[in-house]
Scaffold this active site. Structure first.
Site, PDB file in Angstrom:
ATOM      1  N   CYS A   1       1.141  10.423  -7.873  1.00  0.00           N
ATOM      2  CA  CYS A   1       2.695   9.654  -7.676  1.00  0.00           C
ATOM      3  C   CYS A   1       2.628   8.524  -7.649  1.00  0.00           C
ATOM      4  CB  CYS A   1       3.066  10.173  -6.557  1.00  0.00           C
ATOM      5  SG  CYS A   1       1.362   9.754  -4.753  1.00  0.00           S
TER       6      CYS A   1
ATOM      7  N   HIS B   1       0.993   9.512   0.034  1.00  0.00           N
ATOM      8  CA  HIS B   1       1.843   9.964  -1.341  1.00  0.00           C
ATOM      9  C   HIS B   1       2.730   8.114  -1.583  1.00  0.00           C
ATOM     10  CE1 HIS B   1       4.498  11.868  -3.156  1.00  0.00           C
ATOM     11  NE2 HIS B   1       5.438  11.589  -2.939  1.00  0.00           N
TER      12      HIS B   1
END
EC number: 3.4.19.12
Length: 1354
Positions: free
Chosen positions: A177, A482
């Site tokens: 990510c 994330h």
């Protein structure tokens, strides 16, 4: 009611919809493999128009109406394959839908395009809608950056459809990510994207797979032109030189940015884009120190690619409120005074000074890193600071440039570039990447050799306004999380959230939510309770209409980009066609029994649903490589159940039927398989009808005691047993009148079918069955089934397994024993003749009883002779056993008189000499007694040892593997053990067998009848080793391991107590089988077994690995041998047993007082074991225990457990070297005593001795460049057993030094040379100077596309 039905227009002619007929529609979504098994059911009035059907289906499945087709399925109207018209007002009745029946429809792609997903529209005023786009979106069933922070669930079909925003997402490979966020930011930067497009790839100069700029170019083209919702980044990461494991490593996005920019600069050398990174991202600042007395200033210029901003000042509980406040703190000077005074070159003394930074030049694209990751020195862990820090949409940087030119008395300094990395606030600044000052696109206020101009302050105010366009957000903790990016498009000034494959429209309010913090104040702990989702990197662009670029339009693309776009479109179309083929391909398991090799082969048949059965047979025929084996017309495909080995049906007359129809459509999985059945040219295929059961019939021959290979017949479950016998009679040509049929329903469940009128279903027949038939004229059928010869033969057949046994290499030590066994067996020439099976069930019992009766007197005299002669047995005694050579026993019968004789004999022998004769459980005395008696009587008396040839050994006393005889220290323990509970010959486990499982002869009560054993030589494959022999053994798996070992004695050549059995698994790993009371039930056919010489464990014994401790060697831990220690044995006794083994196996001549045993924990030496310590009482011992053997230089100094033995090592800083280890024995844990002992061995005065405890695994290696400052020297303690030392056991490492000794001053050349030597030394010993439980893998991009093997990296 169908969703939305309340709004539909009801035709006027139908007043009451409840009275009209209704149409049941069953729709199957075949657009992707995940939905192919799902069905949507709609029950609609027959007058419903087709367009309303499409609307209802779209609402049900969540697709946009008009982006999919509905076609007739296989249920009805199969001939009409044209899609229905989604705009038609024709009623369902007029469109040939049948009321009252199931109408099957398939939902398919429209014009080759996947259906578009119906997404909710995110209105600007609905915060609840926007919230779902901001945080980390959970992704079901896939790996994200961490288990807690993952992306939103998506199906394969959702990836194939472009987002309604018009932007394409990036697929998260696992934990990429951070990469996706950076790539989307670069893509949305017009200046970077346009410059990348202008670069042209030369395929003749470089491999496209390893070219980072080319793969970025391809990715950007796909992001701009693809119709997919998200695209893969695997080609980009492959160009980085990463493998699949890198996808599971999460890294810092700012670190990736710097590494990627460096890689691009290297790739772009000598091109137009060579200075692109510097032009866009590089700024300059001055690092200065000004003397406060004379005004003299020393300075240097550094470059930067991003500005790291501290969230919370060191030692403060209050965070900076805004980015502006943090920027002011960044350039705030500090005063150097007191001990930190600056040495002024002009004043020639240390003076108070002011040290700080001044910005000279801001880049066109300004990158700010918010340093949210910090280190908590209280908990010694990394933490994340979630404090609130605001940042403006427009940032005025003119206030952060110092326009004054204070004094001409400054020291001139050139731009240091990367060479001075870290000297300018190294704790705050990022690495710079270039020292090229030729291009200066920003603002610079320093005059350096006339090359840098000083603009007027009035002009700066208007030219330093920056607008925010990218916010890279981190959600999670310091341990993991994330990343996603919020980016403003310069095309429409709209903000978007790029969260991996999801792209959605957001607002300015959503950006404010990334400031961090929480609502309300919680004081010092506000960060702990704040939201973990906050901004981590900010990218601003200078507002300059003259320089602000727009994205290139398609018609403005360079020619090479137009060609690239065309190639990518063709690839995408090809991929779409391939997906279409995949969606119409049936994938099913295919089996085939090879007609020659008779081996079941397995493969996967992939056939298009429109291919006919005949074409599928041809494909399967070629797939199984049968072209040169059998003609194709001798093959056919049949429906097959591999689990039950059952042929369900054949497909006669359906050669031209499409496979999709035969298999029931295209499915992701099928509940059945296909079998490519073969026949000989003179045979005819049998027809298999649904509803039949398959029966494998084995014919049993009682006279030959054989079970034939199976013949397959098919029957119906409603047939009776009588009808079934007649069917079998035709197949196997045996009379049905005398036929006995036995059904094996499951393992060891044999059932005789005795009721003629009973149906097969009532008897328990299923899809696939196994039966045994016998039709002899003997009287065996009159006996009860469980007492009959047939039952015993089938029972043996069901429980016999085939094993392959690798015998040990014949060594000189075992040759005489093996020869003696072979002579006793009668024929030493053929090992296979040593053990032959019994011939026939009748007539043997009497001879066995007679021979046992005759042998009684002979054994009595043999026993008396043994007592008279003692250990001086005559080898001629082995010939006296010739009378017993050819004893045969019935297969599964034991006469009562034989067992009585056995008990009488055993009782007699135990009465005559209880010390020298033990039961067949083989206690210690079996090994040390004269085998001239024990081998004969144990072989005859034990009902378990029923091989045809009774094997005997010579009369010589057989020594144990450790070189001890019957007078060893184990005799006293043996006598003590025999006085109490009877000792079973098993593993060292205390609970590994109980006396209740055995009868008086020491044999397992349930094992007496399970005696089948047959061995014969086997020619193994090449490579099994010269001198090794293989046996193929057929054995009843219900016998115990102990009995199995006894049967192997003649072939191994030593007693069963002197060899070990290792089971070989599929990975060629070997594990020793030690539980002698357990059966062979865990073994299966064709398992491999390796026999290794060595004494097997008895109860209370443990196998111990002995390692030599060499404290001053490069490898301090050296394996010596495997030994056996017993419960109750003293340390001195174990040392006595080790001495001959060390001499024979290791060549070590040691006296018992010149070595010690000590505890081993991993590679660390521990407690010194004293000679009087007893295993299991003073020393805990376990299976596969490890112990250190340490050779002593002198007499043992350790006499008491109150003493403490530590290993000391002197550090000599003036010589930069460490002396060898020396042991120090302390009488207490006093630090003063330690200093006194160190004074005795070193001569350093007690008051000048400084010491520190070593860290890590022994020998606690540490670089000589680090030892002087890294260790905790001279801890303020009075005893060793307190914090921070905690020295409570022997074996601790103590470094000490003379505090008067100065550290050697090294030149740079000496330091580099020493660093190389130390790195090499620590590399060889396997020690690394790190104490972190987990070390992150460094982020690297490999310019050649493949990582070099760097041995210094973790």
């Amino acid at each position: 009611m169908v969703p939305g039905e309340e709004n539909q227009l009801v035709p006027k002619e139908i007043e009451n919809a409840a009275e009209e007929p209704r149409v049941l529609c069953i729709i199957q979504d075949t657009t992707n493999s995940k939905t192919v098994n799902e069905r949507i059911t709609l029950n609609l009035p027959a007058s419903t128009p087709l367009r309303k059907l499409f609307e209802d289906v779209a609402n049900k499945v969540g697709y946009i109406n008009g982006t999919f087709d509905l076609v007739w399925g296989n249920g009805i109207n199969t001939a009409d394959t044209a899609p229905l018209d989604h705009t038609s007002d024709k009623s369902l009745l007029d469109a040939n839908f049948e009321p009252g029946k199931k109408n099957f429809l398939h939902l398919t792609d429209k014009d080759g395009e996947q259906p578009q997903i119906l997404l909710e529209d995110s209105s600007a005023g609905d915060d609840s809608v926007h919230d779902k786009f901001i945080g980390p979106l959970p992704r079901e069933g896939s790996a994200g950056s961490t288990s807690d922070y993952v992306s939103q669930s998506y199906s394969y079909s959702s990836i194939l459809n472009k987002s309604e925003t018009g932007y394409v997402g990036l697929v998260n490979q696992a934990m990429t990510c951070y990469l996706n966020s950076l790539l989307q930011t670069l893509f949305m930067t017009p200046e970077f994207r346009n410059a990348l497009y202008k670069w042209e790839f030369e395929e003749s100069e470089e491999d496209p797979v390893t070219s980072i700029p080319y793969q970025l170019q391809r990715l950007f083209v796909l992001l701009q032109t693809s119709k997919k919702r998200a695209i893969e980044t695997t080609d980009v990461t492959r160009s980085f030189g990463w493998d699949s494991s890198e996808a599971w490593q999460q890294h810092d996005v700012q670190e990736l940015c710097r590494v990627m920019f460096d890689a691009l600069e290297q790739k772009w050398k000598q091109t137009e884009q060579a200075d692109l990174i510097n032009e866009l991202y590089q700024g300059k600042l001055k690092d200065y120190v000004r003397c406060l007395e004379c005004g003299y200033e020393g300075w240097r210029i550094d470059t930067y690619l991003d500005i790291p901003l501290v969230i919370r000042p060191y030692g403060s509980s209050q965070a900076f409120a805004s980015v502006e406040e943090a920027l002011h703190a960044f350039i705030q000077p500090e005063i150097l005074d007191g001990p930190n005074q600056y040495f002024c070159e002009r004043c020639k003394k240390k003076c108070d000074a002011r040290k700080g930074l001044r910005f000279l030049h801001f880049p066109y694209l300004l990158t700010l890193q918010l340093k949210r990751f910090d280190f908590d020195y209280t908990t010694m862990h990394r933490i994340k600071l979630n404090d609130r820090m605001t940042f403006p949409e427009e940032l005025d940087m003119s206030t952060f440039i110092d326009v004054e030119d204070e004094s001409p008395q400054t020291e001139s300094c050139t731009d240091s570039g990367a060479e001075n990395e870290g000297s300018c606030h190294s704790d705050q600044m990022s690495n710079d990447f270039s020292n090229d000052d030729g291009v200066d696109e920003g603002i610079c206020l320093e005059n350096n050799s006339g090359t840098e101009k000083i603009p007027k302050p009035g002009l700066e105010k208007n030219s330093l306004i920056y607008e925010l366009f990218s916010v890279m957000v981190h959600s999670g903790s310091a341990a993991g999380g994330h990343y996603y990016a919020c980016i403003k498009s310069f095309s429409d000034e709209q903000w978007y959230s790029f969260n991996d494959q999801h792209v959605s429209r957001i607002t300015q309010e959503d950006i404010k939510k990334t400031h961090g913090g929480s609502s309300g104040s919680r004081g010092y702990y506000s960060s702990a309770f704040a939201s973990s989702t906050n901004a981590y990197m900010l990218i601003y662009r200078l507002k300059d209409p003259a320089r602000n670029a727009k994205f290139l339009e398609v018609d403005e693309y360079p020619e090479h980009i137009k060609n690239l776009v065309q190639r990518e479109r063709e690839l995408e179309e090809q991929e779409k066609r391939q997906r279409e083929i995949e969606r119409n391909t049936c994938k099913i398991k295919l089996f085939c029994l090879h007609p020659v090799k008779q081996v079941m082969m397995e493969n996967k048949l992939e056939v298009h649903k429109d291919k006919t059965l005949k074409e599928a047979v041809e494909m399967a025929y070629k797939m199984m490589d049968l072209e040169e084996v059998i003609p194709m017309d001798c093959c056919r495909l049949v429906k097959y159940d591999e689990f039950h080995d059952y042929l369900e049906r054949s497909y006669e007359g359906e050669e031209d039927t499409p496979m999709g129809l035969l298999l029931g459509g295209v499915k992701s999985t099928y509940m059945f398989d296909l079998l490519l059945e073969t026949r000989r040219p003179d045979q005819v295929f049998q027809s298999y009808k649904p509803g039949e059961v398959m029966v494998k019939v084995h014919v049993v021959d009682l006279k030959a005691e054989s079970v034939a290979a199976p013949i397959t017949v098919r029957a119906y479950l409603n047939e009776t047993v009588t009808e079934f016998k007649q069917l079998i009679s035709k197949a196997v040509h045996l009379p049905a009148e005398t036929m006995r049929v036995v059904l094996e329903r499951c393992y060891n469940d044999l059932r005789l079918l005795t009721v003629p009128s009973k149906t097969l279903k009532n008897e328990g027949f299923f899809r696939s069955n196994k039966v045994f038939v016998e039709s002899s004229e003997t009287l065996d059928y009159q006996m009860a089934f469980t007492d009959s010869h047939l039952w015993k033969l089938l029972d043996r057949h069901a429980n016999t397994i085939r094993l392959f046994v690798l015998l040990p290499e014949q060594s000189p030590g075992s040759f005489s024993k093996r020869t003696a066994y072979q002579k006793a067996g009668g024929d030493s020439g053929n090992v296979g003749d040593d053990c032959e099976r019994v011939k026939g069930p009748a007539g043997s019992l009497k001879s066995v009883e007679a021979i046992l009766e005759e042998s009684t007197e002979k054994l009595k005299s043999l026993s008396l002779q043994q007592q008279q002669e003692g250990d001086n047995g005559d080898s001629s005694k082995s010939t006296e056993t010739s009378d017993f050579e050819n004893i045969e026993s019935p297969l599964n019968e034991r006469g009562s008189s034989a067992s009585v004789d056995n008990r009488e004999l055993e009782q007699h022998m135990q009465t005559s000499d209880p010390e020298n004769f033990q039961s067949e459980e083989r206690s210690d005395s079996d090994v040390n007694n004269d085998r001239s008696t024990s081998s004969v009587d144990s072989d005859i008396l034990s009902s378990s040892h029923s091989s045809d040839t009774l094997c005997n050994a010579d009369n010589a006393q057989i020594p144990l593997a450790n070189g001890l005889d019957s007078h060893s220290i184990t005799s006293s323990r043996r006598t003590k053990a025999n006085e109490g509970k009877k000792e079973t010959w098993d593993t060292a486990e205390e609970d590994s067998g109980t006396d209740s499982e055995y009868d008086e002869s020491g044999k397992s009560r349930g094992e007496i009848q399970y005696m089948y054993f047959k061995a014969e030589p086997y020619a193994a494959d090449e490579g099994s080793g010269e001198g090794h022999k293989w046996l193929m053994v057929h054995v009843d798996k219900r016998i115990t391991l102990a009995t199995f070992k006894q049967h192997l004695e003649p072939f191994v050549g030593v007693l069963s107590s002197h060899f070990k059995v290792f089971r070989v698994y599929a990975s060629n790993q070997e594990f020793e089988s030690v539980r002698l009371n357990e059966t062979l039930s865990s073994f299966s056919d064709d398992n491999k077994i390796t026999i290794r010489l060595g004494r097997a464990l008895k109860k209370g014994e443990y196998r111990v690995k002995v390692y030599q401790l060499l404290v001053n060697e490069q490898e301090p831990c050296k394996f010596l041998l495997d030994a056996v220690f017993a419960k109750g044995m003293t340390v001195r006794q174990s040392k006595e047993e080790l001495i001959p083994q060390l001499r024979e196996q290791c060549g070590l001549e040691l006296s018992i007082d010149r070595f010690r045993l000590r505890k081993k924990t991993w590679k660390n030496p521990g407690t010194v074991f004293l000679d009087y310590h007893i295993y299991e009482e003073d020393i805990n011992i376990s299976s596969n225990w490890e112990v250190f053997l340490e050779v002593l230089d002198g007499v043992e100094k350790m006499k008491s457990m109150s003493q403490l033995a530590v290993l000391s090592r002197q550090w000599r800083p003036s010589e930069m070297k460490l002396d060898p280890f020396q042991e120090v024995v302390l009488e207490s844990s006093s630090v003063d005593e330690l200093r006194d002992k160190l004074y005795e061995i070193s001569g350093i005065p007690v008051e000048d001795i400084e010491f520190a405890k070593g860290r890590g695994t022994f020998p606690c290696d540490i670089s000589v460049l680090d030892i002087h400052q890294d260790l905790d020297w001279n801890p303020k303690v009075s005893t060793l057993n307190v914090w921070p030392l905690y020295i409570c056991d022997d074996g601790a490492v103590i470094f000490y030094r003379d505090r008067r000794e100065e550290l050697m001053e090294l030149t740079d050349e000496q330091r580099n040379e020493l660093m190389k030597k130390e790195s090499s030394r620590l590399q060889k010993t396997g020690h690394r100077v790190t104490y972190s439980p987990r070390k992150e893998k460094a982020l690297k991009i490999y310019l050649d596309g493949a990582p070099n093997k760097d041995l210094t990296q973790d």
